[in-house]
Design a protein around this motif. Structure first.
Motif, mmCIF file in Angstrom:
data_model
loop_
_atom_site.group_PDB
_atom_site.id
_atom_site.type_symbol
_atom_site.label_atom_id
_atom_site.label_comp_id
_atom_site.label_asym_id
_atom_site.label_seq_id
_atom_site.Cartn_x
_atom_site.Cartn_y
_atom_site.Cartn_z
ATOM 1 N N GLY A 186 0.817 -1.205 0.000
ATOM 2 C CA GLY A 186 0.000 0.000 0.000
ATOM 3 C C GLY A 186 0.852 1.257 0.000
ATOM 4 N N PHE A 187 1.916 1.250 0.782
ATOM 5 C CA PHE A 187 2.820 2.404 0.834
ATOM 6 C C PHE A 187 3.475 2.611 -0.531
ATOM 7 N N LYS A 188 3.886 1.514 -1.145
ATOM 8 C CA LYS A 188 4.539 1.586 -2.456
ATOM 9 C C LYS A 188 3.592 2.168 -3.508
ATOM 10 N N ARG A 189 2.342 1.696 -3.528
ATOM 11 C CA ARG A 189 1.378 2.209 -4.507
ATOM 12 C C ARG A 189 1.071 3.686 -4.259
ATOM 13 N N ALA A 190 0.910 4.054 -2.997
ATOM 14 C CA ALA A 190 0.643 5.456 -2.674
ATOM 15 C C ALA A 190 1.788 6.343 -3.135
ATOM 16 N N PHE A 198 3.195 21.979 -11.603
ATOM 17 C CA PHE A 198 2.517 22.041 -10.318
ATOM 18 C C PHE A 198 2.188 20.639 -9.817
ATOM 19 N N ALA A 199 2.357 20.428 -8.516
ATOM 20 C CA ALA A 199 1.918 19.193 -7.870
ATOM 21 C C ALA A 199 1.129 19.565 -6.627
ATOM 22 N N MET A 200 0.004 18.890 -6.402
ATOM 23 C CA MET A 200 -0.878 19.235 -5.289
ATOM 24 C C MET A 200 -0.514 18.463 -4.024
ATOM 25 N N SER A 201 -0.270 19.212 -2.960
ATOM 26 C CA SER A 201 0.087 18.632 -1.673
ATOM 27 C C SER A 201 -1.015 18.956 -0.655
ATOM 28 N N TYR A 202 -0.661 18.874 0.615
ATOM 29 C CA TYR A 202 -1.591 19.232 1.693
ATOM 30 C C TYR A 202 -0.762 19.465 2.955
ATOM 31 N N GLN A 258 3.519 18.629 6.203
ATOM 32 C CA GLN A 258 4.401 19.404 7.073
ATOM 33 C C GLN A 258 4.105 19.191 8.556
ATOM 34 N N LYS A 259 2.858 18.992 8.884
ATOM 35 C CA LYS A 259 2.423 18.798 10.269
ATOM 36 C C LYS A 259 1.516 17.575 10.331
ATOM 37 N N VAL A 260 1.417 16.991 11.509
ATOM 38 C CA VAL A 260 0.554 15.822 11.667
ATOM 39 C C VAL A 260 -0.910 16.258 11.658
ATOM 40 N N VAL A 261 -1.667 15.720 10.718
ATOM 41 C CA VAL A 261 -3.108 15.952 10.642
ATOM 42 C C VAL A 261 -3.778 14.618 10.948
ATOM 43 N N PRO A 262 -4.505 14.506 12.048
ATOM 44 C CA PRO A 262 -5.135 13.226 12.392
ATOM 45 C C PRO A 262 -5.950 12.668 11.231
ATOM 46 N N PRO A 287 3.429 11.225 4.969
ATOM 47 C CA PRO A 287 4.774 10.978 4.460
ATOM 48 C C PRO A 287 4.859 11.008 2.934
ATOM 49 N N VAL A 288 3.822 10.537 2.266
ATOM 50 C CA VAL A 288 3.852 10.523 0.799
ATOM 51 C C VAL A 288 3.844 11.950 0.241
ATOM 52 N N LYS A 289 2.999 12.815 0.795
ATOM 53 C CA LYS A 289 2.974 14.198 0.329
ATOM 54 C C LYS A 289 4.249 14.940 0.731
#
Length: 259
Positions: free
Chosen positions: A116-120, A146-150, A154-158, A165-167
């Motif tokens: 799953g981590f690899k595919r993500a 451009f690439a879309m992040s979130y 940068q910070k932990v979002v529950p 980690p992927v973003k």
């Protein structure tokens, strides 16, 4: 929104990847580019998505509309061959796709499977690198990617889980690509929108609670929408932003500055 008297992107050629419907961030980008005069190449994921995307592409007068599944061997190359044959050049690329298997996305990082981590990572991050590799030779007069992040990069979002980690990897990839492609006049921007009601976001646990919480914390007092993101990207694609590259641009009403 009215068509501007001075379409600053007139004559520019833009590839937009990631439109699923009219609520997609990628659609906000495509709409903004079209409004400012650019021509569009638009992709859709598969036959299931095609009926939702093709009418939007027609409304934006996109001359190139193609399938693209970045996990399918040869699909990315096929898209860029058509762009090269049709236009012979490219000025703008938007990568607005992300994926993780549902079980890995909704579980914590500790329980995320290796597959799953690899595919993500492949779909959400490395596919952008592959697109950049093919786009760069077509940007012989410079360009913008451009690439879309979130903010979860940068910070932990529950509940953002493995996508954090992927973003983060995606944002780092953008910085390194900005460095490598800068001498060619190509600028690379990771863009970090605030939470939006998109189909992709619906897979996150308790997303409606996150929306309400963010709206209450935003200094501007409200959530952003896809047009806010689209026109921010459009600005970065104009000559007015010719010295900007590599830094993550937040389009979130200021939420990221809050403690």
């Amino acid at each position: 929104m009215p068509t501007p008297h001075n379409p600053v992107l007139a004559g520019k050629k833009a590839l937009v990847v990631g439109i699923a419907n009219e609520h997609s961030i990628a659609y906000g980008c495509a709409h903004a580019f079209h409004t400012l005069g650019a021509q569009l190449a638009i992709t859709y994921l598969n036959d299931k998505a095609r009926p939702h995307v093709e009418p939007l592409a027609q409304a934006l007068a996109a001359p190139i509309v193609l399938p693209l599944d970045v996990e399918k061997e040869g699909d990315i190359e096929a898209v860029f061959r058509v762009i090269e044959d049709t236009w012979g050049r490219l000025d703008i690329v938007v990568h607005s796709i992300a994926f993780a298997p549902k079980a890995d996305l909704q579980g914590g990082l500790l329980t995320c499977s290796a597959e799953g981590f690899k595919r993500a990572m492949d779909v959400s991050c490395h596919s952008f690198v592959r697109m950049a590799r093919l786009a760069a030779p077509l940007m012989n007069e410079g360009g913008t990617m451009f690439a879309m992040s979130y903010h979860g990069a940068q910070k932990v979002v529950p509940n953002y889980n493995v996508m954090g980690p992927v973003k983060a990897a995606l944002e780092a990839a953008c910085r390194y690509l900005a460095y490598e492609l800068g001498p060619q006049g190509i600028r690379v921007h990771p863009v970090s929108p605030g939470p939006l009601k998109t189909r992709a976001a619906s897979g996150l646990k308790d997303f409606d609670l996150l929306l309400n919480e963010v709206a209450g914390r935003a200094p501007v007092g409200e959530l952003v929408d896809i047009d806010d993101v689209g026109f921010a990207c459009a600005y970065l694609a104009t000559p007015y932003a010719r010295r900007l590259t590599g830094q993550t641009l937040y389009v979130d009403g200021g939420v990221n500055i809050m403690a």
